[in-house]
Scaffold this motif. Structure first.
Motif, PDB file in Angstrom:
ATOM      1  N   GLY B   1       0.805  -1.198   0.000  1.00  0.00           N
ATOM      2  CA  GLY B   1       0.000   0.000   0.000  1.00  0.00           C
ATOM      3  C   GLY B   1       0.845   1.258   0.000  1.00  0.00           C
ATOM      4  O   GLY B   1       2.078   1.213   0.051  1.00  0.00           O
ATOM      5  N   ILE B   2       0.185   2.374  -0.048  1.00  0.00           N
ATOM      6  CA  ILE B   2       0.870   3.660  -0.107  1.00  0.00           C
ATOM      7  C   ILE B   2       1.595   3.929   1.207  1.00  0.00           C
ATOM      8  O   ILE B   2       1.125   3.579   2.277  1.00  0.00           O
ATOM      9  N   GLN B   3       2.773   4.528   1.108  1.00  0.00           N
ATOM     10  CA  GLN B   3       3.547   4.920   2.288  1.00  0.00           C
ATOM     11  C   GLN B   3       3.463   6.439   2.442  1.00  0.00           C
ATOM     12  O   GLN B   3       3.537   7.172   1.450  1.00  0.00           O
ATOM     13  N   VAL B   4       3.309   6.892   3.690  1.00  0.00           N
ATOM     14  CA  VAL B   4       3.212   8.322   3.973  1.00  0.00           C
ATOM     15  C   VAL B   4       4.247   8.670   5.031  1.00  0.00           C
ATOM     16  O   VAL B   4       4.247   8.065   6.112  1.00  0.00           O
ATOM     17  N   GLU B   5       5.107   9.601   4.698  1.00  0.00           N
ATOM     18  CA  GLU B   5       6.155  10.012   5.636  1.00  0.00           C
ATOM     19  C   GLU B   5       6.025  11.496   5.935  1.00  0.00           C
ATOM     20  O   GLU B   5       5.899  12.307   5.013  1.00  0.00           O
ATOM     21  N   GLN B   6       6.119  11.830   7.216  1.00  0.00           N
ATOM     22  CA  GLN B   6       6.005  13.226   7.620  1.00  0.00           C
ATOM     23  C   GLN B   6       7.291  13.698   8.285  1.00  0.00           C
ATOM     24  O   GLN B   6       7.972  12.934   8.967  1.00  0.00           O
ATOM     25  N   GLU B  15       5.744  31.384  20.222  1.00  0.00           N
ATOM     26  CA  GLU B  15       4.531  32.031  19.708  1.00  0.00           C
ATOM     27  C   GLU B  15       4.909  33.128  18.721  1.00  0.00           C
ATOM     28  O   GLU B  15       5.847  33.898  18.949  1.00  0.00           O
ATOM     29  N   GLY B  16       4.224  33.149  17.592  1.00  0.00           N
ATOM     30  CA  GLY B  16       4.485  34.159  16.572  1.00  0.00           C
ATOM     31  C   GLY B  16       5.350  33.669  15.430  1.00  0.00           C
ATOM     32  O   GLY B  16       5.389  34.297  14.366  1.00  0.00           O
ATOM     33  N   ALA B  17       6.028  32.532  15.623  1.00  0.00           N
ATOM     34  CA  ALA B  17       6.904  32.015  14.574  1.00  0.00           C
ATOM     35  C   ALA B  17       6.091  31.325  13.489  1.00  0.00           C
ATOM     36  O   ALA B  17       4.929  30.954  13.690  1.00  0.00           O
ATOM     37  N   ASN B  18       6.732  31.146  12.332  1.00  0.00           N
ATOM     38  CA  ASN B  18       6.122  30.425  11.212  1.00  0.00           C
ATOM     39  C   ASN B  18       6.749  29.040  11.093  1.00  0.00           C
ATOM     40  O   ASN B  18       7.888  28.828  11.539  1.00  0.00           O
ATOM     41  N   SER B  19       6.036  28.111  10.482  1.00  0.00           N
ATOM     42  CA  SER B  19       6.592  26.767  10.305  1.00  0.00           C
ATOM     43  C   SER B  19       6.036  26.117   9.050  1.00  0.00           C
ATOM     44  O   SER B  19       4.969  26.500   8.555  1.00  0.00           O
ATOM     45  N   THR B  20       6.797  25.130   8.562  1.00  0.00           N
ATOM     46  CA  THR B  20       6.370  24.336   7.404  1.00  0.00           C
ATOM     47  C   THR B  20       6.494  22.865   7.749  1.00  0.00           C
ATOM     48  O   THR B  20       7.560  22.411   8.161  1.00  0.00           O
ATOM     49  N   LEU B  21       5.408  22.129   7.573  1.00  0.00           N
ATOM     50  CA  LEU B  21       5.389  20.697   7.803  1.00  0.00           C
ATOM     51  C   LEU B  21       5.282  20.011   6.450  1.00  0.00           C
ATOM     52  O   LEU B  21       4.548  20.465   5.566  1.00  0.00           O
ATOM     53  N   ARG B  22       6.025  18.903   6.301  1.00  0.00           N
ATOM     54  CA  ARG B  22       6.074  18.230   5.013  1.00  0.00           C
ATOM     55  C   ARG B  22       5.493  16.834   5.088  1.00  0.00           C
ATOM     56  O   ARG B  22       5.618  16.143   6.106  1.00  0.00           O
ATOM     57  N   CYS B  23       4.892  16.420   3.980  1.00  0.00           N
ATOM     58  CA  CYS B  23       4.316  15.077   3.848  1.00  0.00           C
ATOM     59  C   CYS B  23       4.726  14.537   2.483  1.00  0.00           C
ATOM     60  O   CYS B  23       4.399  15.143   1.455  1.00  0.00           O
ATOM     61  N   ASN B  24       5.442  13.413   2.486  1.00  0.00           N
ATOM     62  CA  ASN B  24       5.803  12.730   1.246  1.00  0.00           C
ATOM     63  C   ASN B  24       4.986  11.450   1.134  1.00  0.00           C
ATOM     64  O   ASN B  24       4.770  10.753   2.137  1.00  0.00           O
ATOM     65  N   PHE B  25       4.553  11.129  -0.073  1.00  0.00           N
ATOM     66  CA  PHE B  25       3.800   9.907  -0.266  1.00  0.00           C
ATOM     67  C   PHE B  25       4.346   9.135  -1.472  1.00  0.00           C
ATOM     68  O   PHE B  25       4.928   9.729  -2.382  1.00  0.00           O
ATOM     69  N   CYS B  87      -0.842  14.003   8.199  1.00  0.00           N
ATOM     70  CA  CYS B  87      -1.143  13.978   6.778  1.00  0.00           C
ATOM     71  C   CYS B  87      -1.705  12.589   6.477  1.00  0.00           C
ATOM     72  O   CYS B  87      -1.217  11.588   7.033  1.00  0.00           O
ATOM     73  N   ALA B  88      -2.701  12.508   5.611  1.00  0.00           N
ATOM     74  CA  ALA B  88      -3.279  11.217   5.236  1.00  0.00           C
ATOM     75  C   ALA B  88      -3.527  11.209   3.740  1.00  0.00           C
ATOM     76  O   ALA B  88      -4.070  12.179   3.191  1.00  0.00           O
ATOM     77  N   ALA B  89      -3.130  10.127   3.100  1.00  0.00           N
ATOM     78  CA  ALA B  89      -3.223  10.049   1.643  1.00  0.00           C
ATOM     79  C   ALA B  89      -3.995   8.811   1.209  1.00  0.00           C
ATOM     80  O   ALA B  89      -3.907   7.757   1.838  1.00  0.00           O
ATOM     81  N   GLY B  90      -4.735   8.947   0.120  1.00  0.00           N
ATOM     82  CA  GLY B  90      -5.443   7.833  -0.482  1.00  0.00           C
ATOM     83  C   GLY B  90      -4.937   7.603  -1.890  1.00  0.00           C
ATOM     84  O   GLY B  90      -4.896   8.540  -2.697  1.00  0.00           O
ATOM     85  N   ALA B  91      -4.503   6.390  -2.173  1.00  0.00           N
ATOM     86  CA  ALA B  91      -3.946   6.078  -3.491  1.00  0.00           C
ATOM     87  C   ALA B  91      -5.043   6.066  -4.550  1.00  0.00           C
ATOM     88  O   ALA B  91      -6.207   5.802  -4.257  1.00  0.00           O
ATOM     89  N   VAL B  92      -4.629   6.308  -5.773  1.00  0.00           N
ATOM     90  CA  VAL B  92      -5.571   6.321  -6.884  1.00  0.00           C
ATOM     91  C   VAL B  92      -6.236   4.959  -7.023  1.00  0.00           C
ATOM     92  O   VAL B  92      -7.426   4.843  -7.292  1.00  0.00           O
ATOM     93  N   ARG B  93      -5.436   3.913  -6.801  1.00  0.00           N
ATOM     94  CA  ARG B  93      -5.994   2.565  -6.909  1.00  0.00           C
ATOM     95  C   ARG B  93      -6.714   2.211  -5.606  1.00  0.00           C
ATOM     96  O   ARG B  93      -6.260   2.536  -4.525  1.00  0.00           O
ATOM     97  N   GLY B  94      -7.823   1.532  -5.709  1.00  0.00           N
ATOM     98  CA  GLY B  94      -8.524   1.053  -4.520  1.00  0.00           C
ATOM     99  C   GLY B  94      -9.562   2.038  -4.013  1.00  0.00           C
ATOM    100  O   GLY B  94      -9.817   3.069  -4.624  1.00  0.00           O
TER     101      GLY B  94
END
Lengths: 114, 110
Positions: B1-6, B15-25, B87-94
């Motif tokens: 199945g699909i793998q999801v890495e964060q 408080e007040g800082a900015n952030s970026t969270l990443r999700c690879n699938f 992060c949650a991902a759904g593959a095209v198949r299935g």
């Protein structure tokens, strides 16, 4: 209802007991999902219903786990002969249609098996 | 199945800082959602974003489906942003079942 409702919020069971967890999805939502979340982990898929049809039960960990949604609304997840490794939070989610749509979760049932 | 890495697994901000969270699938997706799990365990849907960019207040998300990643931006963070972001991902198949990543735990300090 306004949101997905799950009951009970907490359940303590002795090893070997049977438990039943209830999920009441958002009114009119076609799809219903059950997920299991262990401490410190992301939710893991258990089973999926579209109306009353159980289309995917590939995530159920053993034949002790059984889910139903007989009238296409309320769903029950039943665990027979509970084991300590069944301890987790059980999450129910629903979405409006049968396809890929926004998922709404309930607050979960925290199951502790002693 | 699909793998999801964060990434990152944990993040501490003032408080007040900015952030970026990443999700690879690992596979082509037709379903990508971001959730915030608050300290009481409630999962709140932030974005349904299989492709493109969306904004909601201080939060925005971008999914580049062809390169198999999604980003969640939090600007001007507040203590109430603390919790775990999934992060949650759904593959095209299935069927449209979502596979969740392990999450990014965010702590915003005053």
């Amino acid at each position: 209802g306004a949101g997905v409702s799950q009951s009970p919020r907490y359940k303590v069971a002795k090893r070997g007991q049977d438990v039943a967890l209830r999920c009441d999805p958002i009114s009119g939502h076609v799809s219903l999902f059950w997920y299991q979340q262990a401490l410190g982990q992301g939710p893991e898929f258990l089973t999926y219903f579209q109306n009353e049809a159980q289309l995917d039960k590939s995530g159920l960990p053993s034949d002790r786990f059984f889910a139903e949604r007989p009238e296409g609304s309320v769903s029950t997840l039943k665990i027979q002969r509970t084991q300590q490794e069944d301890s987790a939070v059980y999450l129910c989610a629903s979405s409006l249609g049968g396809g890929n749509e926004k998922l709404f979760f309930g607050s979960g049932t925290q199951l502790s098996v002693l | 199945g699909i793998q999801v890495e964060q990434s990152p697994p944990d993040l501490i901000l003032q408080e007040g800082a900015n952030s970026t969270l990443r999700c690879n699938f690992s596979d082509s997706v037709n379903n990508l959602q971001w959730f915030h799990q608050n300290p009481w365990g409630q999962l709140i849907n932030l974005f349904y974003i299989p492709s493109g960019t969306k904004q909601n207040g201080r939060l925005s998300a971008t999914t580049v489906a062809t390169e198999r990643y999604s980003l969640l931006y939090i600007s001007s963070s507040q203590t109430t942003d603390s919790g775990v972001y999934f992060c949650a991902a759904g593959a095209v198949r299935g069927y449209s079942t979502l596979t969740f990543g392990k999450g990014t735990m965010l702590l915003v300090s005053p």
